[in-house]
Design a protein around this motif. Structure first.
Motif, mmCIF file in Angstrom:
data_model
loop_
_atom_site.group_PDB
_atom_site.id
_atom_site.type_symbol
_atom_site.label_atom_id
_atom_site.label_comp_id
_atom_site.label_asym_id
_atom_site.label_seq_id
_atom_site.Cartn_x
_atom_site.Cartn_y
_atom_site.Cartn_z
ATOM 1 N N GLN A 17 44.996 34.557 41.265
ATOM 2 C CA GLN A 17 45.309 35.762 41.471
ATOM 3 C C GLN A 17 44.332 36.769 40.104
ATOM 4 O O GLN A 17 43.707 37.522 40.442
ATOM 5 C CB GLN A 17 46.539 36.459 41.667
ATOM 6 N N PRO A 18 44.958 36.294 38.807
ATOM 7 C CA PRO A 18 44.121 37.140 37.857
ATOM 8 C C PRO A 18 42.390 36.934 37.743
ATOM 9 O O PRO A 18 41.760 37.760 37.386
ATOM 10 C CB PRO A 18 44.635 36.661 36.670
ATOM 11 N N ALA A 19 42.109 35.583 38.207
ATOM 12 C CA ALA A 19 41.004 35.130 38.342
ATOM 13 C C ALA A 19 40.194 36.234 39.343
ATOM 14 O O ALA A 19 38.875 36.725 38.936
ATOM 15 C CB ALA A 19 40.716 33.763 38.631
ATOM 16 N N ALA A 20 40.833 36.402 40.557
ATOM 17 C CA ALA A 20 40.159 37.171 41.517
ATOM 18 C C ALA A 20 39.970 38.774 40.975
ATOM 19 O O ALA A 20 39.080 39.143 41.119
ATOM 20 C CB ALA A 20 41.214 37.192 42.693
ATOM 21 N N PHE A 21 41.098 39.232 40.346
ATOM 22 C CA PHE A 21 41.239 40.479 39.729
ATOM 23 C C PHE A 21 39.863 40.716 38.628
ATOM 24 O O PHE A 21 39.865 41.902 38.668
ATOM 25 C CB PHE A 21 42.583 40.949 39.112
ATOM 26 N N CYS A 22 39.800 39.598 37.892
ATOM 27 C CA CYS A 22 38.764 39.715 36.652
ATOM 28 C C CYS A 22 37.530 39.408 37.065
ATOM 29 O O CYS A 22 36.712 39.401 36.355
ATOM 30 C CB CYS A 22 39.291 39.085 35.544
ATOM 31 N N GLY A 23 37.313 38.892 38.341
ATOM 32 C CA GLY A 23 35.830 38.620 38.793
ATOM 33 C C GLY A 23 35.453 37.144 38.057
ATOM 34 O O GLY A 23 34.292 37.130 37.998
ATOM 35 N N VAL A 24 36.414 36.088 37.808
ATOM 36 C CA VAL A 24 35.788 34.964 37.232
ATOM 37 C C VAL A 24 36.465 33.704 38.147
ATOM 38 O O VAL A 24 37.137 34.007 39.191
ATOM 39 C CB VAL A 24 36.459 34.682 35.751
#
Lengths: 100, 484
Positions: free
Chosen positions: B181-188
């Motif tokens: 989920q944080p990868a998705a939110f930060c575009g990585v």
């Protein structure tokens, strides 16, 4: 069957948390809402479903045991280095037997 | 050339060609951390001297003409729930504020053995409990794309560090979506392998049957390289799988044409319109790459949040019993006897979300409730896992959104824990089933600040090769930068 503030205090006691009154008041409706939500699982008939107690995919299960051999372990001073209180090479706690 | 724009592979080329030294690469990242970390709050601890020493060791190896290990001189950010020898490890909790571990987590040990240079420890939700990194006891991390928004969580610091080019790669932990989920939110790119693929030794335990260690990177290639380094059997973790580790990176170019991609219809209810549009475009692109798109059903999806929050909190209440003010960590300053010391220490040392989860977990395991909650959840977990086994008889991979919406604003969801939990709906299922998942960027929202959207690719147990091949083909075809 709602969760009461008394229930919250009982669970806090089991969990070793010295919750303040305001925390009890805050948690009671939140925990109650979450517990009400998870009742959803009762919509499913699981009477013939064995509980999933381990996650490794069955075909690739790992042998659970290693050889029982002596190996290096953490030196005592390192193991104690983070202790809030230590004495004579031991962790020190308040007295275990409480006075009457 | 800005050294902080390089991927792990780019850094390797710069070192091998002697265009840059490992020390210069390290310095460039440390400088960027100094400039940006105040605003983003990605790192809790930066180990400048230690990092420079490690980089100098790499430079010596290069000067001596030694063969370079796969991550030689590549800076890495490590989530502060992975213990690091001699480097403070807090779990973003007051209760471990001054804890200096005497050993390394296996994943960190393996990264360093592969030449990686640890820059520091990243912020997260306290004990990895949360979806926004707002539950850190120390500070919130901000999304590098829009400082008003969260980076996701719980590995928000690691995702933000990679997104903001403070580090090319990072380690995180994923229990119910905390990498994806944080990868998705930060575009990585962010991934977790099959349960047991990466050793959990030295990952501070939250929910042991759900916890994973995994990489963040700005390319699928880098993620594959890190996975190969950290994966594999570890005698210190009895749940680590004794399954050979393929060369994920060398296999990335494998053909994906003809693969069957399953799209579960249950994952397209209740998500934001723009997220849905982007994921559908991403799926169409996979179709153009020759995949066969098939609608599938994962019928127990609607029960996953309830199932997850029973199992995860039950395990957490047991795992966090160790914080008692005796062996390490904080101890309350005044108390009456042992039991009162435990209670005051834990009440003062833990934040609200951690206490809430300990309370829930204690409740569902308590006498008279165990069967109704915990055993029931384990049975439903079996049904959820079976859904995936059935689906993977028909399809090779499954593609879904990562989160129902892009990054939300700080403070927006803090008051209602249940609403925060419900947003984990697309990530907890794979965690419960123990299958691998990767989140890859899949376009952005139309209006400023153009928030990234993540697409999740799931594969069967130990199907990481195929999962990463699909991710790589999607990246190469331009899927990361999907245009409306």
């Amino acid at each position: 069957m709602g969760l009461t503030e008394e229930n919250v205090r009982h669970v806090a006691e089991l969990a070793h948390l010295d919750l303040a009154d305001e925390e009890v008041r805050k948690f009671q409706p939140q925990l109650d809402a979450i517990l009400a939500y998870v009742q959803k699982l009762n919509e499913l008939d699981t009477s013939n479903v064995p509980p999933m107690a381990q996650v490794l995919s069955p075909a690739k299960a790992t042998p659970p045991l290693r050889p029982d051999q002596m190996a290096e372990c953490l030196p005592r001073e390192l193991a104690l280095a983070n202790a809030p209180e230590q004495s004579a090479g031991f962790f020190k706690t308040p007295s275990v037997l409480e006075r009457e | 050339m800005d050294l902080t724009d390089l991927t792990a592979e780019g850094i390797r080329q710069a070192l091998v060609s002697r265009q840059s030294s490992a020390e210069e690469v390290c310095q460039a990242h440390l400088k960027r951390i100094e400039e940006k970390n105040g605003e983003i709050g990605a790192f809790l601890t930066v180990c400048t001297e230690r990092a420079l020493e490690q980089a100098q060791n790499v430079d010596r190896a290069i000067a001596e003409g030694r063969a370079l290990p796969p991550l030689a001189g590549v800076p890495v950010a490590v989530k502060d729930v992975l213990v690091t020898r001699g480097v403070r490890t807090t779990c973003a909790s007051r209760i471990l504020e001054n804890y200096v571990p005497p050993y390394h987590a296996t994943a960190v040990e393996r990264l360093e053995a592969a030449g990686a240079v640890v820059l520091g420890k990243t912020n997260c939700d306290e004990f990895a409990m949360g979806s926004s990194t707002e539950n850190s006891a120390f500070l919130p991390t901000r999304n590098p794309i829009d400082a008003e928004r969260v980076p996701g969580g719980s590995s928000g610091g690691s995702a933000a560090a990679v997104g903001a080019h403070l580090a090319p790669i990072a380690l995180g932990s994923d229990t119910g979506g905390s990498i994806r989920q944080p990868a998705a939110f930060c575009g990585v790119v962010g991934m977790m392998g099959t349960y047991g693929r990466v050793s959990r030794y030295g990952l501070v335990a939250f929910a042991s049957s759900l916890d994973h260690v995994g990489p963040f990177a700005r390319s699928v290639t880098d993620a594959a390289r890190v996975l190969k380094v950290i994966a594999g059997r570890d005698s210190a973790d009895s749940t680590s799988a004794d399954v050979p580790v393929p060369d994920y990176e060398a296999l990335l170019a494998g053909e994906i044409s003809g693969l069957k991609v399953g799209v579960p219809r249950e994952y397209f209810e209740g998500l934001s319109a723009e997220t849905g549009d982007n994921i559908e475009r991403g799926i169409r692109m996979l179709g153009e790459l020759g995949c066969r798109i098939e609608s599938i059903t994962l019928p127990h999806t609607a029960y996953s949040i309830a199932c997850y929050y029973i199992i995860a909190t039950a395990e957490a209440s047991s795992n966090l019993a160790r914080y008692d003010g005796v062996r390490y960590g904080f101890r309350a300053s005044s108390y009456e006897g042992l039991r009162d010391m435990y209670k005051k220490t834990r009440d003062a040392g833990f934040g609200a979300e951690v206490k809430r989860r300990i309370m829930l977990g204690t409740y569902v395991l308590s006498s008279g409730y165990y069967d109704a909650y915990y055993r029931k959840a384990q049975q439903v977990r079996a049904l959820i896992a079976r859904d995936f086994l059935n689906a993977f008889e028909k399809v090779d991979v499954i593609v879904t959104p990562v989160s129902p919406m892009p990054a939300f604003k700080l403070g927006e969801r803090l008051d209602d824990p249940l609403q925060m939990y419900l947003a984990d709906i697309y990530t907890v299922n794979a965690s419960l089933a123990g299958i691998p998942g990767v989140s890859v960027p899949c376009g952005r929202t139309r209006t400023a600040p153009h928030l990234p959207i993540g697409m999740q690719i799931l594969a069967p147990h130990f199907g990481e090769v195929r999962m990463l091949q699909v991710a790589r083909a999607f990246e190469k075809a331009g899927g990361f930068e999907l245009a409306g």
